[in-house]
Design a protein around this motif. Structure first.
Motif, short mmCIF file in Angstrom:
data_model
loop_
_atom_site.label_atom_id
_atom_site.label_comp_id
_atom_site.label_asym_id
_atom_site.label_seq_id
_atom_site.Cartn_x
_atom_site.Cartn_y
_atom_site.Cartn_z
N ALA A 22 67.79 -59.77 74.40
CA ALA A 22 68.21 -58.46 74.92
C ALA A 22 69.14 -58.69 76.10
O ALA A 22 68.72 -59.23 77.13
CB ALA A 22 66.99 -57.64 75.33
N ASP A 24 71.21 -56.05 77.14
CA ASP A 24 71.72 -54.68 77.13
C ASP A 24 71.48 -53.98 78.46
O ASP A 24 71.42 -52.75 78.51
CB ASP A 24 71.05 -53.89 76.00
CG ASP A 24 69.54 -53.84 76.14
OD1 ASP A 24 68.96 -54.80 76.68
OD2 ASP A 24 68.92 -52.85 75.71
N ARG A 138 64.97 -46.94 74.36
CA ARG A 138 63.76 -47.29 75.10
C ARG A 138 63.15 -46.07 75.74
O ARG A 138 63.82 -45.32 76.46
CB ARG A 138 64.13 -48.32 76.18
CG ARG A 138 63.03 -48.63 77.18
CD ARG A 138 63.51 -49.79 78.05
NE ARG A 138 62.62 -50.07 79.17
CZ ARG A 138 62.85 -49.66 80.43
NH1 ARG A 138 63.93 -48.94 80.72
NH2 ARG A 138 62.00 -49.96 81.39
N GLU A 179 57.98 -48.49 75.90
CA GLU A 179 57.52 -49.50 76.86
C GLU A 179 56.49 -48.90 77.80
O GLU A 179 56.80 -48.00 78.58
CB GLU A 179 58.69 -50.06 77.69
CG GLU A 179 58.19 -51.03 78.78
CD GLU A 179 59.27 -51.76 79.57
OE1 GLU A 179 60.47 -51.51 79.33
OE2 GLU A 179 58.89 -52.57 80.45
N LYS A 219 59.80 -52.21 68.81
CA LYS A 219 59.83 -53.10 69.98
C LYS A 219 58.83 -52.53 70.98
O LYS A 219 58.95 -51.36 71.38
CB LYS A 219 61.23 -53.16 70.58
CG LYS A 219 61.30 -53.87 71.93
CD LYS A 219 62.72 -54.24 72.31
CE LYS A 219 62.77 -54.87 73.70
NZ LYS A 219 64.05 -55.49 73.99
N SER A 261 59.57 -58.38 77.40
CA SER A 261 58.81 -59.21 78.34
C SER A 261 58.30 -58.39 79.53
O SER A 261 57.25 -58.73 80.10
CB SER A 261 59.60 -60.43 78.79
OG SER A 261 60.83 -60.10 79.38
N GLY A 262 59.03 -57.36 79.93
CA GLY A 262 58.51 -56.36 80.86
C GLY A 262 58.09 -56.82 82.24
O GLY A 262 57.29 -56.15 82.89
N TYR A 290 63.23 -60.46 74.11
CA TYR A 290 63.10 -60.56 75.57
C TYR A 290 64.45 -60.45 76.27
O TYR A 290 65.45 -60.96 75.78
CB TYR A 290 62.45 -61.89 75.95
CG TYR A 290 61.03 -62.08 75.47
CD1 TYR A 290 60.18 -60.99 75.25
CD2 TYR A 290 60.52 -63.36 75.26
CE1 TYR A 290 58.88 -61.18 74.82
CE2 TYR A 290 59.21 -63.55 74.83
CZ TYR A 290 58.39 -62.47 74.61
OH TYR A 290 57.11 -62.66 74.19
N GLY A 291 64.42 -59.78 77.42
CA GLY A 291 65.58 -59.76 78.30
C GLY A 291 65.36 -60.77 79.41
O GLY A 291 65.83 -61.91 79.35
N ARG A 292 64.58 -60.35 80.42
CA ARG A 292 64.35 -61.23 81.56
C ARG A 292 63.77 -62.58 81.16
O ARG A 292 64.19 -63.62 81.66
CB ARG A 292 63.44 -60.55 82.58
CG ARG A 292 64.17 -59.55 83.44
CD ARG A 292 63.22 -58.59 84.12
NE ARG A 292 62.68 -57.61 83.20
CZ ARG A 292 61.82 -56.66 83.54
NH1 ARG A 292 61.38 -56.60 84.79
NH2 ARG A 292 61.40 -55.79 82.66
P1 13P Z 1 62.62 -57.31 79.32
O1 13P Z 1 62.21 -58.38 78.31
O2 13P Z 1 63.28 -57.87 80.54
O3 13P Z 1 61.51 -56.36 79.59
O4 13P Z 1 63.78 -56.48 78.64
C1 13P Z 1 63.71 -56.15 77.31
C2 13P Z 1 64.34 -54.84 77.10
O5 13P Z 1 65.24 -54.70 76.30
C3 13P Z 1 63.81 -53.69 77.84
O6 13P Z 1 64.36 -52.54 77.32
#
Ligand code: 13P
Length: 334
Positions: A22, A24, A138, A179, A219, A261-262, A290-292
């Protein structure tokens, strides 16, 4: 696009041992990430950073797709090649974040609702022309003594289902993302109850809006105690509770489930996914988006020396993709 085509894209997104990166973050969110490591939030820095991520050598070994932001899907490499072309050449499916972010829900202090349905049909058409094959929306669910209200859950799930139907009409696989936020001192039991209520409401809404589950990806967050809870759960507890709530609420016709990952550490996010897959088999592949937890180590390195650490930062991205890819198979050994 037929349901078979949507289904084949959805299945490719959760191919064995592969997951999604991720990238985005909105301009505001990436500003926070950049500021934390001392990078100036200019368009060129955002472009250069996304190029670093998307051109990581061997990324396609463990990454099936990437979620881009409106600005990013229009950007090119330093050599002038559109990011979407680089991705398609590598077999990485382009995705796009299409929601406009959460705003306070009137009448319900502490609750938020995600906006972005107005004009969405036209925006989706443009994203398809730009090369997107899936789209993400999201919804944010906050937990406190008074939150979430059932109104907030329903409003968010209704919007998710409306967006998902529009995506399928446009030929895009919807990645529906509720989320449940980790902030707060709530227990793992409260997290479970909120996830259960949200997922029940979401699948009801998807059904009401005629969304074809075979062409949809979920997701979702993991069932985890609040960050400030005095009772933290071990890896097995999180894995067991998350799988349990998914089995209770998510139909088996869904092609796959990925996690965000949140705010978990890199290690936690990988360990939790791995533990869930170890207690399989499950009705759907469980993978990552995952983003972070994919990026934070690389971003720190790059921030220290943008030229000198470029290759090292890419190696870090590859290592995170590899670990999470193994966890998606339950084969990560720490
Ligand atoms: P994280 O994994 O950093 O929570 O980001 C994923 C994401 O796309 C949140 O919308």
């Amino acid at each position: 696009m037929s349901i078979e085509d949507l289904e084949s894209v959805a299945l490719a997104m959760v191919a064995p041992g592969k997951g999604i990166i991720a990238i985005d973050e909105s301009t505001n969110t990436i500003k926070k990430r950049f500021e934390a490591v001392g990078i100036e939030n200019t368009e060129e820095n955002r472009r250069a950073y996304r190029e670093l991520l998307l051109t990581t050598p061997g990324l396609n070994e463990h990454i099936s797709g990437a979620i881009l932001y409106d600005e990013t899907i229009r950007q090119k490499t330093r050599d002038g090649v559109p990011f979407t072309e680089v991705m398609k050449k590598a077999g990485i499916i382009p995705g796009i974040k299409v929601d406009k972010g959460p705003v306070p829900l009137a009448g319900f202090p502490g609750d938020v609702v995600t906006e972005g349905l107005d004009g969405l049909r036209q925006r989706l058409e443009e994203y398809v022309k730009l090369g997107a094959q899936f789209a993400k929306w999201r919804a944010v669910i906050n937990i406190s003594e008074d939150n979430p209200s059932s109104t907030a859950i329903e409003a968010n799930c209704h919007a998710l289902a409306r967006y998902a139907a529009l995506c399928q009409e446009a030929g895009l696989v919807p990645m529906v993302e509720p989320e449940v936020i980790m902030d707060g001192d709530h227990s793992i039991e409260v997290s479970y109850e909120v996830h259960e209520a949200v997922l029940r409401s979401l699948f009801n809404a998807l059904y009401e809006q005629n969304v074809m589950l075979e062409g949809t990806i979920l997701k979702v967050s993991m069932v985890i105690p609040g960050k400030d809870s005095s009772e933290q759960a071990d890896v097995e507890e999180v894995a067991e509770a998350t799988v349990r709530v998914l089995k209770t609420c998510v139909p088996a016709s869904l092609p796959g489930i990925v996690f965000l990952s949140g705010g978990q550490t890199d290690e936690q996010s990988t360990a939790h996914l791995n533990a869930m897959n170890r207690i399989g088999p499950h009705p759907w592949p469980l993978s990552f988006s995952y983003g972070r937890a994919m990026q934070q180590a690389a971003l720190k390195l790059w921030a220290k020396d943008m030229k000198g650490n470029y290759a090292e930062a890419q190696k870090t991205v590859h290592a995170r993709a590899k670990d999470n890819g193994l966890a998606a198979l339950g084969r990560w050994n720490g």
